[in-house]
Design a protein around this motif. Structure first.
Motif, mmCIF file in Angstrom:
data_model
loop_
_atom_site.group_PDB
_atom_site.id
_atom_site.type_symbol
_atom_site.label_atom_id
_atom_site.label_comp_id
_atom_site.label_asym_id
_atom_site.label_seq_id
_atom_site.Cartn_x
_atom_site.Cartn_y
_atom_site.Cartn_z
ATOM 1 N N LYS A 1 0.830 -1.207 0.000
ATOM 2 C CA LYS A 1 0.000 0.000 0.000
ATOM 3 C C LYS A 1 0.867 1.261 0.000
ATOM 4 C CE LYS A 1 -4.197 -1.925 1.970
ATOM 5 N NZ LYS A 1 -5.136 -1.946 3.115
ATOM 6 N N ALA B 1 -13.427 -8.442 0.264
ATOM 7 C CA ALA B 1 -13.827 -7.325 -0.608
ATOM 8 C C ALA B 1 -12.598 -6.555 -1.089
ATOM 9 C CB ALA B 1 -14.784 -6.402 0.138
ATOM 10 N N GLU B 2 -11.582 -6.450 -0.231
ATOM 11 C CA GLU B 2 -10.366 -5.738 -0.628
ATOM 12 C C GLU B 2 -9.624 -6.496 -1.731
ATOM 13 O OE1 GLU B 2 -6.466 -3.527 1.340
ATOM 14 O OE2 GLU B 2 -7.779 -4.703 2.632
ATOM 15 N N THR C 1 -12.591 -15.534 -6.539
ATOM 16 C CA THR C 1 -13.138 -14.665 -5.497
ATOM 17 C C THR C 1 -14.657 -14.602 -5.602
ATOM 18 O OG1 THR C 1 -11.140 -13.338 -5.283
ATOM 19 C CG2 THR C 1 -13.188 -12.261 -4.687
ATOM 20 N N GLN C 2 -15.169 -14.414 -6.792
ATOM 21 C CA GLN C 2 -16.617 -14.341 -6.974
ATOM 22 C C GLN C 2 -17.290 -15.658 -6.600
ATOM 23 O OE1 GLN C 2 -16.446 -13.201 -11.111
ATOM 24 N NE2 GLN C 2 -16.912 -11.045 -10.650
ATOM 25 N N GLN D 1 -11.091 -8.459 -3.885
ATOM 26 C CA GLN D 1 -11.928 -8.265 -5.073
ATOM 27 C C GLN D 1 -11.612 -6.926 -5.740
ATOM 28 O OE1 GLN D 1 -16.189 -8.339 -4.357
ATOM 29 N NE2 GLN D 1 -16.530 -7.067 -6.151
ATOM 30 N N GLN D 2 -11.548 -5.849 -4.961
ATOM 31 C CA GLN D 2 -11.259 -4.524 -5.513
ATOM 32 C C GLN D 2 -9.871 -4.480 -6.154
ATOM 33 O OE1 GLN D 2 -11.817 -2.101 -2.075
ATOM 34 N NE2 GLN D 2 -14.047 -2.280 -2.125
ATOM 35 N N THR D 3 -8.912 -5.138 -5.517
ATOM 36 C CA THR D 3 -7.551 -5.185 -6.058
ATOM 37 C C THR D 3 -7.533 -5.905 -7.403
ATOM 38 O OG1 THR D 3 -6.589 -5.117 -3.847
ATOM 39 C CG2 THR D 3 -5.208 -6.033 -5.595
ATOM 40 N N GLU E 1 -8.719 -3.915 -14.884
ATOM 41 C CA GLU E 1 -8.918 -2.639 -15.581
ATOM 42 C C GLU E 1 -7.605 -2.130 -16.178
ATOM 43 O OE1 GLU E 1 -9.817 1.829 -13.973
ATOM 44 O OE2 GLU E 1 -11.029 0.225 -13.109
ATOM 45 N N GLU F 1 -10.118 -6.355 -9.465
ATOM 46 C CA GLU F 1 -10.869 -5.581 -10.458
ATOM 47 C C GLU F 1 -10.026 -4.436 -11.023
ATOM 48 O OE1 GLU F 1 -15.387 -6.492 -8.797
ATOM 49 O OE2 GLU F 1 -14.369 -4.636 -8.174
ATOM 50 N N ARG F 2 -9.270 -3.773 -10.149
ATOM 51 C CA ARG F 2 -8.401 -2.691 -10.626
ATOM 52 C C ARG F 2 -7.273 -3.257 -11.498
ATOM 53 N NH1 ARG F 2 -7.641 2.112 -12.789
ATOM 54 N NH2 ARG F 2 -5.680 3.073 -12.153
ATOM 55 N N LEU G 1 -10.181 -13.368 -10.151
ATOM 56 C CA LEU G 1 -11.469 -12.768 -9.795
ATOM 57 C C LEU G 1 -12.574 -13.816 -9.827
ATOM 58 C CD1 LEU G 1 -13.095 -10.253 -9.044
ATOM 59 C CD2 LEU G 1 -13.364 -9.807 -11.508
#
Length: 196
Positions: free
Chosen positions: A75, A114-115, A146-147, A117-119, A125, A121-122, A143
């Motif tokens: 981070k 959730a963190e 995770t899903q 998942q966000q990582t 992208e 997804e980014r 992903l």
């Protein structure tokens, strides 16, 4: 108070000198001071060096199962990267840090995080924007897992199908994508599709 009285250019110079001094004190390897070097280079206005040392320190933390520390260091690297000028180099660096951070996030918080998942997804992208097909497929496979663990089976199935369309036939990644498609199809009550 004393630090606040030092001008920003002088601070940069002093932080760079501290970093160079640490490197000179550890000529056989800087692993044990990688985190300190990262902070000094970040404060010294050398973001590329700071990110490299933060990543090294995070990798070392992961090796000894200090996943919380590895996440913290990743981070820090992301914070430095996000302060860099926009462009392909910045996006590539961010993608590399996010990819490296996924494993410690998974180890610390689990697949359903959730963190995480966000990582992921980014990462997807960025990989798509950069045109990195293999990185995109790898992110989609992760992903998908995770899903699936989150109970989002239909989303998992769609994500696995996207990964399968991108993966090279016969590759290890293709095997993971096939597993994702088959497992999610079976979970949705479509055993024939899952078996195929």
């Amino acid at each position: 108070t004393a630090y606040g009285q030092v001008s920003p250019p002088r601070r940069w110079l002093l932080h760079r000198r501290i970093a160079q001094g640490l490197e000179l004190l550890h000529p056989d390897g800087t692993d044990q001071v990688a985190a300190q070097l990262a902070e000094q280079y970040a404060r010294g206005g050398r973001p590329e060096r700071a990110v490299a040392y933060y990543r090294r320190a995070a990798d070392l933390a992961s090796r000894v199962f200090a996943h919380a520390e590895a996440i913290r260091l990743h981070k820090q690297a992301l914070s430095v990267v996000r302060g860099m000028p926009s462009g392909v180099d910045k996006d590539s660096r961010e993608l590399a840090v996010l990819q490296a951070m996924a494993a410690p996030l998974n180890a610390r918080y689990g697949y359903a995080s959730a963190e995480l998942q966000q990582t992921l997804e980014r990462s997807i992208e960025l990989a798509q924007a950069l045109g990195r097909r293999d990185d995109l497929a790898t992110g989609l496979v992760a992903l998908n897992t995770t899903q699936f663990v989150q109970g989002r089976t239909a989303d998992s199935h769609r994500t696995a199908q996207r990964a399968l369309a991108l993966a090279e036939p016969g590759s290890q990644l293709s095997g993971h994508a096939h597993f994702g498609v088959g497992g999610s199809a079976l979970s949705m009550g479509r055993p024939a599709e899952g078996l195929a």
